[in-house]
Each structure stands twice: as C-alpha cells, then as structure tokens.
Design an enzyme around this catalytic site. Sequence first.
Site, PDB file in Angstrom:
ATOM      1  N   GLU A  40      10.946  29.431  42.009  1.00 45.41           N
ATOM      2  CA  GLU A  40      10.232  28.639  41.019  1.00 45.41           C
ATOM      3  C   GLU A  40      10.868  27.262  40.852  1.00 45.41           C
ATOM      4  O   GLU A  40      12.073  27.095  40.979  1.00 45.41           O
ATOM      5  CB  GLU A  40      10.228  29.377  39.683  1.00 45.41           C
ATOM      6  CG  GLU A  40       9.567  30.732  39.815  1.00 45.41           C
ATOM      7  CD  GLU A  40       9.261  31.385  38.481  1.00 45.41           C
ATOM      8  OE1 GLU A  40       9.472  30.753  37.430  1.00 45.41           O
ATOM      9  OE2 GLU A  40       8.817  32.541  38.511  1.00 45.41           O
ATOM     10  N   CYS A  51      20.480  35.335  42.991  1.00 43.59           N
ATOM     11  CA  CYS A  51      21.857  34.839  42.885  1.00 43.59           C
ATOM     12  C   CYS A  51      22.788  36.039  42.902  1.00 43.59           C
ATOM     13  O   CYS A  51      22.486  37.073  42.310  1.00 43.59           O
ATOM     14  CB  CYS A  51      22.056  34.058  41.591  1.00 43.59           C
ATOM     15  SG  CYS A  51      23.710  33.344  41.445  1.00 43.59           S
ATOM     16  N   CYS A  59      25.693  36.887  36.490  1.00 47.01           N
ATOM     17  CA  CYS A  59      26.036  36.617  35.088  1.00 47.01           C
ATOM     18  C   CYS A  59      25.204  37.549  34.212  1.00 47.01           C
ATOM     19  O   CYS A  59      24.019  37.771  34.474  1.00 47.01           O
ATOM     20  CB  CYS A  59      25.763  35.157  34.743  1.00 47.01           C
ATOM     21  SG  CYS A  59      26.747  34.043  35.765  1.00 47.01           S
ATOM     22  N   GLU A  84      23.041  29.758  42.785  1.00 47.87           N
ATOM     23  CA  GLU A  84      24.272  29.002  42.537  1.00 47.87           C
ATOM     24  C   GLU A  84      24.401  27.972  43.671  1.00 47.87           C
ATOM     25  O   GLU A  84      24.716  28.330  44.816  1.00 47.87           O
ATOM     26  CB  GLU A  84      25.468  29.965  42.509  1.00 47.87           C
ATOM     27  CG  GLU A  84      26.831  29.294  42.564  1.00 47.87           C
ATOM     28  CD  GLU A  84      27.024  28.179  41.539  1.00 47.87           C
ATOM     29  OE1 GLU A  84      26.824  28.394  40.334  1.00 47.87           O
ATOM     30  OE2 GLU A  84      27.383  27.059  41.967  1.00 47.87           O
ATOM     31  N   CYS A 128      14.669  28.100  30.676  1.00 44.31           N
ATOM     32  CA  CYS A 128      15.906  28.485  31.365  1.00 44.31           C
ATOM     33  C   CYS A 128      16.039  29.995  31.423  1.00 44.31           C
ATOM     34  O   CYS A 128      15.840  30.671  30.423  1.00 44.31           O
ATOM     35  CB  CYS A 128      17.124  28.077  30.555  1.00 44.31           C
ATOM     36  SG  CYS A 128      17.544  26.422  30.706  1.00 44.31           S
TER      37      CYS A 128
HETATM   38  N1  SAH Z   1      23.876  28.950  39.006  1.00 45.26           N
HETATM   39  C1  SAH Z   1      23.949  27.704  38.344  1.00 45.26           C
HETATM   40  C2  SAH Z   1      22.616  27.029  38.152  1.00 45.26           C
HETATM   41  C3  SAH Z   1      21.452  27.872  37.708  1.00 45.26           C
HETATM   42  S1  SAH Z   1      21.477  28.557  36.100  1.00 45.26           S
HETATM   43  C4  SAH Z   1      24.660  27.852  37.030  1.00 45.26           C
HETATM   44  O1  SAH Z   1      24.878  28.969  36.573  1.00 45.26           O
HETATM   45  O2  SAH Z   1      25.024  26.818  36.467  1.00 45.26           O
HETATM   46  C5  SAH Z   1      20.971  27.225  35.070  1.00 45.26           C
HETATM   47  C6  SAH Z   1      21.388  27.389  33.601  1.00 45.26           C
HETATM   48  O3  SAH Z   1      20.556  28.306  32.885  1.00 45.26           O
HETATM   49  C7  SAH Z   1      22.798  27.892  33.487  1.00 45.26           C
HETATM   50  O4  SAH Z   1      23.558  27.153  32.589  1.00 45.26           O
HETATM   51  C8  SAH Z   1      22.554  29.288  33.008  1.00 45.26           C
HETATM   52  O5  SAH Z   1      23.664  29.777  32.395  1.00 45.26           O
HETATM   53  C9  SAH Z   1      21.364  29.154  32.109  1.00 45.26           C
HETATM   54  N2  SAH Z   1      20.737  30.437  31.822  1.00 45.26           N
HETATM   55  C10 SAH Z   1      20.622  31.488  32.647  1.00 45.26           C
HETATM   56  N3  SAH Z   1      20.017  32.522  32.022  1.00 45.26           N
HETATM   57  C11 SAH Z   1      19.742  32.115  30.776  1.00 45.26           C
HETATM   58  C12 SAH Z   1      19.099  32.733  29.650  1.00 45.26           C
HETATM   59  N4  SAH Z   1      18.627  33.978  29.705  1.00 45.26           N
HETATM   60  N5  SAH Z   1      18.973  32.006  28.528  1.00 45.26           N
HETATM   61  C13 SAH Z   1      19.424  30.742  28.479  1.00 45.26           C
HETATM   62  N6  SAH Z   1      20.043  30.127  29.488  1.00 45.26           N
HETATM   63  C14 SAH Z   1      20.195  30.791  30.634  1.00 45.26           C
HETATM   64 FE1  SF4 Z   2      23.698  32.799  39.198  1.00 49.14          FE
HETATM   65 FE2  SF4 Z   2      23.766  30.716  37.503  1.00 49.14          FE
HETATM   66 FE3  SF4 Z   2      22.389  32.957  36.890  1.00 49.14          FE
HETATM   67 FE4  SF4 Z   2      25.047  33.012  36.933  1.00 49.14          FE
HETATM   68  S1  SF4 Z   2      23.742  31.779  35.546  1.00 49.14           S
HETATM   69  S2  SF4 Z   2      23.697  34.569  37.827  1.00 49.14           S
HETATM   70  S3  SF4 Z   2      25.510  31.645  38.615  1.00 49.14           S
HETATM   71  S4  SF4 Z   2      21.941  31.546  38.550  1.00 49.14           S
END
Ligand code: SAH
Ligand code: SF4
Length: 373
Positions: free
Chosen positions: A93, A113, A117, A168, A342
């Site tokens: 997306e 990914c 996380c 990532e 996000c």
């Molecule tokens: N992998 C990279 C880039 C993609 S994630 C990284 O982790 O930085 C982009 C952003 O969205 C990150 O800061 C991530 O922590 C946030 N994010 C992921 N899942 C989320 C959620 N459920 N609610 C709010 N932010 C989230």
């Molecule tokens: Fe991957 Fe970023 Fe999501 Fe963590 S927050 S699982 S590094 S996409």
Amino acid sequence: MTEKVNLLSLSPKKMADFFVELGEKPFRAQQMLKWIHQLGEDNFDNMTNMSKALRAKLAEVAEITLPEIVLEKTSTDGTRKWVMRMPGGSSIETVFIPEKDRGTLCISSQIGCALDCSFCSTGKQGFNRDLSVAEIIGQVFVASKSFDVPGERRERKITNVVLMGMGEPLMNFDNVVDAMDIMLDDFAYSLSKRRVTLSTSGVVPMLEKLGDVSDVSLALSLHATNNELRDQLVPINKKYPLEKLIPAVKTYLDKLPDRRKATIEYTLINKVNDEMEHVEEMAKLLKDVPCKINLIPFNPFPHSGYERPSNNRLYRFRDALHNKGFIVTIRTTRGDDIDAACGQLVGQVEDKTRRQEQYIKLKELTGTVNKHV
Ligand code: SAH
Ligand code: SF4
C-alpha cells in the site's frame, strides 16, 4: 534470450551505465529519466527525442514495467491510497496525504516486515520479501501520474516522500538507496533531500552505512524510553539497544551537510508507554539529539492487545514533553474512511515462509537474532 532490463529500476548512475553499454552518450540517461519520471511515459515509441533506431534497440533489450494497481481510493479529506499487487499475490500500500503547503507520499519498502514490533500490524503479518527498486520507485511513479491531466504540464503534487509504509527500509538497503537516488535526481523527481525521510526502527549498522551514501532526513521509531520496554515493543532493540542507537542517530545527523533535526516517532499506547516517567526518561535520552517529536496515537487492529490512550492522556504527554523544551506534534489520523492511517497499511502478505531469508540476512548483519524473527 536474456531478460529485458526494467528501466524503471535504474538509478541515475546505473541508467548512464546502461546507455554507455548500448554505445550511446550518457545524456541519453537524463532524457530517459525525464521521460519516465517527469513525463510519466512508459512507451518507447513516444520518446520522440530518441532516434527510431535507438527506440527499436531499446524495445529489444529493455522495458518499462509498472506495478499493477488493484485499487485506488480517495478519502473525503483528499488522502489517496493505492493497493498494488506484486507478482506472487502479495500486495503493498501507498498513501498520499495532501496538506496546505505540501503533499506527502508514504511508500512501502518491503512486503511485510520481519522485525515484528508488537504494536504494528505490518509486523504481525510477517515477511514475504524485499521490494525491488522498480517496485519502490514505481509507487512514486504511479502516484505522480495519477494527478496528471491529459494535455497539461504535470503539476508537482508530491513534495515529500516518507518511507513509513510497510517494511523496514534499512533491511532493504541497496534497493532503497537506489530508489531514493531517483527521487532526488534533478532529471527524475527532483525532490529535496530534506523532504525525503527514511524511517527506521533502529538497525544500527545499516544506519551507519546510510550516513556514508545518503543525506536524506531521518525518522527514528523510538516508542520506548528504556531498554526493558523497548525490547518488548521493538524487538530489534535487543540487538541494538538505546545506548547504541541514540549515538548512531547523532552520528548520522552530524554527517549531514546542513543542520537538520531527526524526527522521533513515538506511538502512544495506553498505559504502556504514556506515563509521566516516560517523559522524564525521554528528556534524558534525547537531551543531546537535535530532534522534533511526533506522537502517533496507537491505531488499533484486531488482537493487538493494546489501546489508544484517551485524548486527556495524549495531551498530558504532549504538554509534559513541551514543558521539557521539545518541539512536539501529534500525528492526526488522515484518510480514516479508506484505512490509510499509520499501522493500517497492511497490504496482503502471502507466502511468509520467505521470512527465512530475512532471518538469514539479520543473522549475517547482527551475528545473532531476536527470538521473534
Ligand atoms: N519500519 C519502519 C518504517 C515503517 S513503520 C519503522 O518502524 O520506522 C512507520 C511508523 O508507523 C513507525 O513509526 C511505526 O512505529 C508506526 N506504527 C506502526 N504500527 C502502528 C500502529 N498500530 N499505530 C500507530 N503507529 C504505528
Ligand atoms: Fe517493521 Fe516498522 Fe512495523 Fe516494526 S514498526 S514491524 S520495523 S514496519
């Protein structure tokens, strides 16, 4: 027959090499970059400043293949989302967020990914594979082209690109760097290096490497202010804990030719990382880091086990950071009606067995791996 080269995937340097190999002058590379990325052209026949013979040669050895768009939706607030299908059945997306003075495109760098996380639905989907350069830059191509009006000069709607979609970016280093080079090139998208932002959860050795080859802006997904909590939320922290990560961010900023701040992304999760003690810890942790803090209220997804904090808690956290002297913004959710927020950029991750590849890559990179990967 050898496979055709997809010209969409060539960085400016590789495009020049390609034309030299064909026996052409390097300026052809600039013409080609312009056709593809500035004019949105994917048919050699229409490239009228190239000779017929060259066009015939190109058709023989090269192609311009775009990602397949399966869905394009525009929200009532102007946010636009694309779902693109990749060979193999997975999809990714891409989201465009218009604001008063800029337009930001949020792109993906991997299918899924592997870093897992705990609060991220992309992470929960597992990992399929890295996106190719063409698949990364193809997202910018598709979005730019979607705003074109036939017969009119292209208006530049996309002023900023953030690598904050699925994946990532530092785990797909070479392809991401090539794609960013295309974004920055004057003959392609000509974006300012300040307006291209790579977001990472903290793959420290690759961050160090990035500083040697690129000077784009940096966002760090911090999410926790001590190792105990960060180990749970962002498991890569077990390998690269805060005492390694924070200096690496500082070093990256120091290498930039201008004075720029990092963006610290902090997803606020109710009663997990939104207490006043976390504000205290954050102030200590970031005291020497030129930064602005972007608070992202957690976007819930099924079975996450986490909640979004109340607005009271959110504002309390923001105000406390503010009182410590930080620049703090809260990321407002856009495109809610089209699931474009996000952590909602979930795509469709097929064949997660390929997660193994990323496992091996991580292992090579780090010597060991965290148990989730
Ligand atoms: N992998 C990279 C880039 C993609 S994630 C990284 O982790 O930085 C982009 C952003 O969205 C990150 O800061 C991530 O922590 C946030 N994010 C992921 N899942 C989320 C959620 N459920 N609610 C709010 N932010 C989230
Ligand atoms: Fe991957 Fe970023 Fe999501 Fe963590 S927050 S699982 S590094 S996409």
